[in-house]
Design a protein around this motif. Structure first.
Motif, short mmCIF file in Angstrom:
data_model
loop_
_atom_site.label_atom_id
_atom_site.label_comp_id
_atom_site.label_asym_id
_atom_site.label_seq_id
_atom_site.Cartn_x
_atom_site.Cartn_y
_atom_site.Cartn_z
N THR A 195 0.82 -1.21 0.00
CA THR A 195 0.00 0.00 0.00
C THR A 195 0.86 1.26 0.00
OG1 THR A 195 -1.74 -1.16 1.22
CG2 THR A 195 -1.82 1.24 1.22
N LYS A 196 1.84 1.30 0.88
CA LYS A 196 2.69 2.49 0.99
C LYS A 196 3.50 2.71 -0.30
CE LYS A 196 3.02 2.68 6.02
NZ LYS A 196 3.90 2.64 7.20
N ARG A 197 3.93 1.61 -0.89
CA ARG A 197 4.69 1.72 -2.14
C ARG A 197 3.82 2.29 -3.26
NH1 ARG A 197 7.68 -3.29 -5.30
NH2 ARG A 197 9.12 -2.04 -6.53
N GLU A 200 3.16 6.09 -2.82
CA GLU A 200 4.28 6.92 -3.27
C GLU A 200 4.37 6.98 -4.78
OE1 GLU A 200 6.14 8.89 -1.33
OE2 GLU A 200 4.70 8.23 0.20
N TYR A 228 -3.32 4.06 6.95
CA TYR A 228 -2.12 3.71 6.21
C TYR A 228 -1.99 4.47 4.89
CZ TYR A 228 -1.65 -0.08 9.56
OH TYR A 228 -1.50 -0.82 10.72
N LEU A 229 -3.00 5.25 4.51
CA LEU A 229 -2.92 6.06 3.29
C LEU A 229 -2.89 7.53 3.67
CD1 LEU A 229 -4.28 3.33 2.21
CD2 LEU A 229 -5.08 4.73 0.34
#
Length: 229
Positions: A195-197, A200, A228-229
């Motif tokens: 998700t984090k990748r 970005e 988390y977003l």
């Protein structure tokens, strides 16, 4: 443009309509050549391109083809019932596509909307499926694509695959959805890393990741709601 008087097989391979379609896209072909692809074959006395040209002349450059009947088409030498049906089927598909409106498309207004859209399809799967919903500026679903099947891993779910479809569909944003076959939708470390990748990469690409939904057994978790977003 290919001459009407020669057979398709008489032309170099890269000049034939089928090859040009594959290499340069349908927009590179004339109406005559597109019709020839539908018709596939001509007759003993005329090439398929001649047959296509006769159709165009008969129906005023395709203007009247949308209202043609099987009977009208089969009056043309070289057009039997099978070819007539193929042509009218293509015309009808074109008509239906033209009549599509955004009102026919599902709108995502909340994580629950996204989860409900995919819940029944994904909750019984015995492998993890990673799916992206691509949205327009009004959050209508433009397209759904399964990106990956198998255990989720940040090195396997490559942003390239995700954003290729986003660019292809001119999406303004997207939502990722995947299932947990165990039925427990709580996110794993890999889920969070993926998700984090994607967040970005989305910032760099100008295509926002709105949420990552995890589907369990009749329940879901939104990583956006989890922070988390």
């Amino acid at each position: 443009m290919i001459s009407n008087h020669l057979m398709i097989r008489d032309y170099p391979v890269d000049e034939r309509p089928r090859e040009r379609f594959k290499n340069y896209g349908p927009e590179s072909l004339s109406n005559q050549e597109l019709l020839a692809l539908l018709l596939r074959t001509g007759t003993k006395s005329q090439s398929v391109l001649q047959l296509a040209q006769n159709l165009i002349k008969e129906f005023d450059g395709l203007r009247m083809l949308k209202d043609a009947t099987i009977e009208e088409l089969t009056k043309i030498d070289g057009i039997g019932q099978s070819k007539a049906i193929q042509i009218l089927a293509a015309v009808e598909l074109g008509r239906r596509i033209t009549n599509l409106t955004f009102d026919n498309r599902y709108i995502i207004r909340s994580p629950e909307d996204a989860a409900n859209y995919m819940m029944e399809e994904m909750r019984f799967l015995n492998q993890e499926h990673f799916v992206c919903l691509y949205l327009n500026t009004k959050n209508h679903i433009l397209y759904k694509q399964t990106i990956f099947i198998g255990s989720l891993n940040a090195s396997i779910v490559h942003p390239r695959e995700v954003f290729r479809e986003a660019v292809k569909r001119s999406a303004a944003s997207f939502i990722c959805i995947h299932n947990h076959p165990s039925g427990d939708p709580q996110p794993s470390r890999e889920d969070i890393a993926v998700t984090k990748r994607l967040v970005e990469c989305g910032k760099l690409m100008g295509v926002e990741l709105l949420d990552h939904i995890i589907i369990g057994e009749k329940k879901y978790v939104s990583l956006k709601e989890k922070g988390y977003l």
